[in-house]
Design a protein around this motif. Structure first.
Motif, PDB file in Angstrom:
ATOM      1  N   GLY A   1       0.885  -1.084   0.116  1.00 13.00           N
ATOM      2  CA  GLY A   1       0.193  -0.158   0.004  1.00 13.00           C
ATOM      3  C   GLY A   1       0.944   1.473   0.032  1.00 13.00           C
ATOM      4  O   GLY A   1       0.632   2.197  -0.837  1.00 13.00           O
ATOM      5  N   VAL A   2       1.857   1.254   0.863  1.00 10.24           N
ATOM      6  CA  VAL A   2       2.658   2.544   1.090  1.00 10.24           C
ATOM      7  C   VAL A   2       3.476   2.465  -0.536  1.00 10.24           C
ATOM      8  O   VAL A   2       3.675   3.718  -0.883  1.00 10.24           O
ATOM      9  CB  VAL A   2       3.838   2.431   2.190  1.00 10.24           C
ATOM     10  CG1 VAL A   2       4.821   3.356   1.998  1.00 10.24           C
ATOM     11  CG2 VAL A   2       2.997   2.500   3.183  1.00 10.24           C
ATOM     12  N   GLY A   3       3.774   1.416  -1.065  1.00  6.37           N
ATOM     13  CA  GLY A   3       4.537   1.505  -2.222  1.00  6.37           C
ATOM     14  C   GLY A   3       3.687   1.978  -3.394  1.00  6.37           C
ATOM     15  O   GLY A   3       4.398   2.903  -4.089  1.00  6.37           O
ATOM     16  N   SER A   4       2.426   1.731  -3.313  1.00  9.35           N
ATOM     17  CA  SER A   4       1.471   2.129  -4.484  1.00  9.35           C
ATOM     18  C   SER A   4       0.887   3.461  -4.214  1.00  9.35           C
ATOM     19  O   SER A   4       1.139   4.468  -5.146  1.00  9.35           O
ATOM     20  CB  SER A   4       0.094   1.291  -4.400  1.00  9.35           C
ATOM     21  OG  SER A   4      -0.643   1.836  -5.239  1.00  9.35           O
ATOM     22  N   LEU A   5       1.014   3.917  -3.061  1.00  6.64           N
ATOM     23  CA  LEU A   5       0.791   5.538  -2.765  1.00  6.64           C
ATOM     24  C   LEU A   5       1.934   6.403  -3.345  1.00  6.64           C
ATOM     25  O   LEU A   5       1.693   7.386  -3.781  1.00  6.64           O
ATOM     26  CB  LEU A   5       0.446   5.598  -1.138  1.00  6.64           C
ATOM     27  CG  LEU A   5       0.133   7.079  -0.899  1.00  6.64           C
ATOM     28  CD1 LEU A   5      -1.154   7.386  -1.286  1.00  6.64           C
ATOM     29  CD2 LEU A   5      -0.053   7.131   0.676  1.00  6.64           C
ATOM     30  N   THR A   6       2.886   6.032  -2.742  1.00 15.32           N
ATOM     31  CA  THR A   6       4.294   6.758  -3.311  1.00 15.32           C
ATOM     32  C   THR A   6       4.622   6.735  -4.641  1.00 15.32           C
ATOM     33  O   THR A   6       4.920   7.924  -5.262  1.00 15.32           O
ATOM     34  CB  THR A   6       5.707   6.424  -2.571  1.00 15.32           C
ATOM     35  OG1 THR A   6       5.803   4.959  -2.747  1.00 15.32           O
ATOM     36  CG2 THR A   6       5.504   6.648  -1.227  1.00 15.32           C
ATOM     37  N   VAL A   7       4.243   5.704  -5.454  1.00 11.49           N
ATOM     38  CA  VAL A   7       4.549   5.767  -6.984  1.00 11.49           C
ATOM     39  C   VAL A   7       3.534   6.694  -7.454  1.00 11.49           C
ATOM     40  O   VAL A   7       3.755   7.335  -8.470  1.00 11.49           O
ATOM     41  CB  VAL A   7       4.351   4.083  -7.411  1.00 11.49           C
ATOM     42  CG1 VAL A   7       3.974   4.418  -9.009  1.00 11.49           C
ATOM     43  CG2 VAL A   7       5.541   3.260  -7.375  1.00 11.49           C
ATOM     44  N   GLY A   8       2.151   6.442  -6.958  1.00 11.97           N
ATOM     45  CA  GLY A   8       1.262   7.480  -7.552  1.00 11.97           C
ATOM     46  C   GLY A   8       1.444   8.894  -7.382  1.00 11.97           C
ATOM     47  O   GLY A   8       1.231   9.803  -8.154  1.00 11.97           O
TER      48      GLY A   8
ATOM     49  N   THR B   1      10.985   8.050 -10.761  1.00 16.36           N
ATOM     50  CA  THR B   1      10.520   6.697  -9.966  1.00 16.36           C
ATOM     51  C   THR B   1      10.713   6.981  -8.403  1.00 16.36           C
ATOM     52  O   THR B   1      11.824   7.690  -8.097  1.00 16.36           O
ATOM     53  CB  THR B   1      11.352   5.499 -10.287  1.00 16.36           C
ATOM     54  OG1 THR B   1      12.896   5.697 -10.414  1.00 16.36           O
ATOM     55  CG2 THR B   1      10.836   5.344 -11.936  1.00 16.36           C
ATOM     56  N   VAL B   2      10.211   6.308  -7.407  1.00 16.81           N
ATOM     57  CA  VAL B   2      10.558   6.049  -6.191  1.00 16.81           C
ATOM     58  C   VAL B   2      11.535   5.125  -5.836  1.00 16.81           C
ATOM     59  O   VAL B   2      11.216   4.124  -6.249  1.00 16.81           O
ATOM     60  CB  VAL B   2       8.959   5.760  -5.290  1.00 16.81           C
ATOM     61  CG1 VAL B   2       9.549   5.793  -3.958  1.00 16.81           C
ATOM     62  CG2 VAL B   2       8.007   6.753  -5.668  1.00 16.81           C
TER      63      VAL B   2
END
Length: 167
Positions: A78-85, A94-95
């Motif tokens: 979830g955190v990964g998806s949020l930061t990529v967005g 890219t993050v």
């Protein structure tokens, strides 16, 4: 941490297990570690109980959050998806890594390759720079071997391990 069983796995999978074990044992203050695929599935975990939890989540629908037993892989995804967005929205590229500092600990998320993520849950006493350094070492060593074939092998090994196993 209980050493995971790597019987029957390829040498690349065994090496990844070894790298994860080494990360947990060498860095003071790490509570748990999870490697998550780009689609949010747990590939590796330092906590044998989390592997069983991940399997139960896939097999049993849940009616809400699990409180203190929340699965690290879910949080990391979830955190990964949020930061990529957020990075896409801000057009910043890219993050590479994300760190969340809390009163009682920290969460670190670092990109490995092809959307896979390394997540570390650290205690409040952990040295954040040491954790980040060792995570970068892990990513540097694991990124080139984390192929689609290896991700499939790791997922299948989690799904096929018997209940109560210490992998």
């Amino acid at each position: 941490m209980t050493a995971p069983s790597t019987f029957g796995l390829s040498s690349e999978a065994r090496n990844l297990h070894w790298l994860l074990t080494n990360l947990v044992e060498e860095v003071p203050g790490i509570r748990s570690v999870a490697v998550v695929s780009s689609d949010g599935l747990l590939l590796l975990s330092s906590d044998p109980g989390r592997n069983e939890e991940a399997r139960q989540v896939r097999e049993t629908p849940r009616a809400g959050p699990r409180g203190s037993a929340a699965d690290l892989a879910t949080v990391v995804s979830g955190v990964g998806s949020l930061t990529v967005g957020a990075a896409r929205l801000m057009d910043f590229g890219t993050v590479k890594h994300t760190m969340v500092a809390m009163d009682e600990g920290s969460l670190f998320v670092m990109s490995i390759s092809d959307g896979s993520l390394l997540g570390v849950h650290g205690s409040a006493e952990c040295d954040m720079s040491v954790v980040a350094y060792h995570m970068a070492l892990f990513v540097g060593r694991a990124g080139h071997v984390l192929t689609p074939e290896l991700r499939t092998e790791l997922r299948q090994s989690l799904e096929s391990e018997p209940t109560g196993s210490t992998r």
